[in-house]
Design a protein around this motif. Structure first.
Motif, short mmCIF file in Angstrom:
data_model
loop_
_atom_site.label_atom_id
_atom_site.label_comp_id
_atom_site.label_asym_id
_atom_site.label_seq_id
_atom_site.Cartn_x
_atom_site.Cartn_y
_atom_site.Cartn_z
N GLY A 14 0.83 -1.20 0.00
CA GLY A 14 0.00 0.00 0.00
C GLY A 14 0.86 1.25 0.00
N GLY A 15 1.91 1.24 0.80
CA GLY A 15 2.83 2.38 0.84
C GLY A 15 3.57 2.57 -0.47
N ALA A 17 2.51 1.68 -3.48
CA ALA A 17 1.56 2.20 -4.47
C ALA A 17 1.31 3.69 -4.26
CB ALA A 17 0.24 1.42 -4.39
N ARG A 18 1.16 4.11 -3.02
CA ARG A 18 0.93 5.54 -2.74
C ARG A 18 2.16 6.36 -3.08
NH1 ARG A 18 -0.99 3.66 1.51
NH2 ARG A 18 0.70 4.32 2.84
N THR A 19 3.34 5.88 -2.73
CA THR A 19 4.57 6.61 -2.99
C THR A 19 4.77 6.82 -4.49
OG1 THR A 19 5.62 5.79 -0.99
CG2 THR A 19 7.09 6.56 -2.73
N ASP A 21 2.33 6.67 -6.65
CA ASP A 21 1.07 7.17 -7.19
C ASP A 21 0.55 6.26 -8.31
OD1 ASP A 21 -1.11 8.88 -7.20
OD2 ASP A 21 -0.22 10.21 -8.71
N PRO A 24 -2.91 -0.55 -7.05
CA PRO A 24 -2.39 -1.77 -6.45
C PRO A 24 -2.09 -2.87 -7.46
CG PRO A 24 -4.71 -1.52 -5.95
CD PRO A 24 -4.27 -0.25 -6.61
N THR A 88 -10.77 2.51 7.77
CA THR A 88 -9.91 1.38 7.45
C THR A 88 -10.75 0.13 7.21
OG1 THR A 88 -8.11 2.29 8.74
CG2 THR A 88 -8.02 -0.06 8.29
N ASP A 99 -6.38 -0.37 -0.39
CA ASP A 99 -7.04 0.92 -0.23
C ASP A 99 -7.02 1.36 1.22
OD1 ASP A 99 -7.69 0.99 -2.92
OD2 ASP A 99 -9.64 0.05 -2.62
#
Length: 101
Positions: A14-15, A17-19, A21, A24, A88, A99
Motif C-alpha cells: 500500500g505504501g 503504491a501511494r509513494t 502514485d 495496487p 480502514t 485501499d
C-alpha cells in the motif's frame, strides 16, 4: 500478536503504491509482491501464494482497524484520526485491500 507473514504486505505494498502514485495492480507493485512471495515458492504455486497473500491482507485490514481503534478511542471524537478505524474497515469489501493504506 500472531499474524500471517503475508499480512505485512498490506502496509508495504500500500505504501509503495501511494509513494509511486500507482494502483495496487500496477506492474511495479505486483513485482514487489512477487519478489516477496518468491521466498515461499517451495510451499505452493505462484497463483496460490497470490490468493493467500490477498486473503492475509484482507484479514490484516481488520487487525489494522482494531489497532486504530485502540490508538484513538481515548482521544475522543474530535481527534484528527478518530474516523480511521471505520475508514480502514470500510475497505474490506473493495477489490483491493491496499485501499486501507
Amino acid at each position: 500478536m500472531l499474524a500471517h507473514p503475508f499480512a505485512s504486505l498490506l502496509v508495504a505494498l500500500g505504501g509503495l503504491a501511494r509513494t509511486l502514485d500507482v494502483g495496487p495492480d500496477d506492474a511495479v507493485v505486483r513485482a514487489a509482491r512477487d519478489a516477496y512471495l518468491d521466498g515461499f515458492a517451495d510451499l505452493a504455486g505462484h497463483d496460490e501464494l497470490v490468493r493467500t497473500a490477498d486473503l492475509a491482507c484482507r484479514a490484516a485490514v481488520v487487525a489494522r482497524a482494531l489497532t486504530w481503534h485502540r490508538a484513538v478511542r481515548a482521544a475522543g471524537p474530535e481527534h484528527p484520526f478518530a474516523r480511521a478505524p471505520r475508514q480502514t474497515l470500510a475497505v474490506v469489501g473493495r477489490p483491493s485491500p491496499f485501499d486501507a493504506m
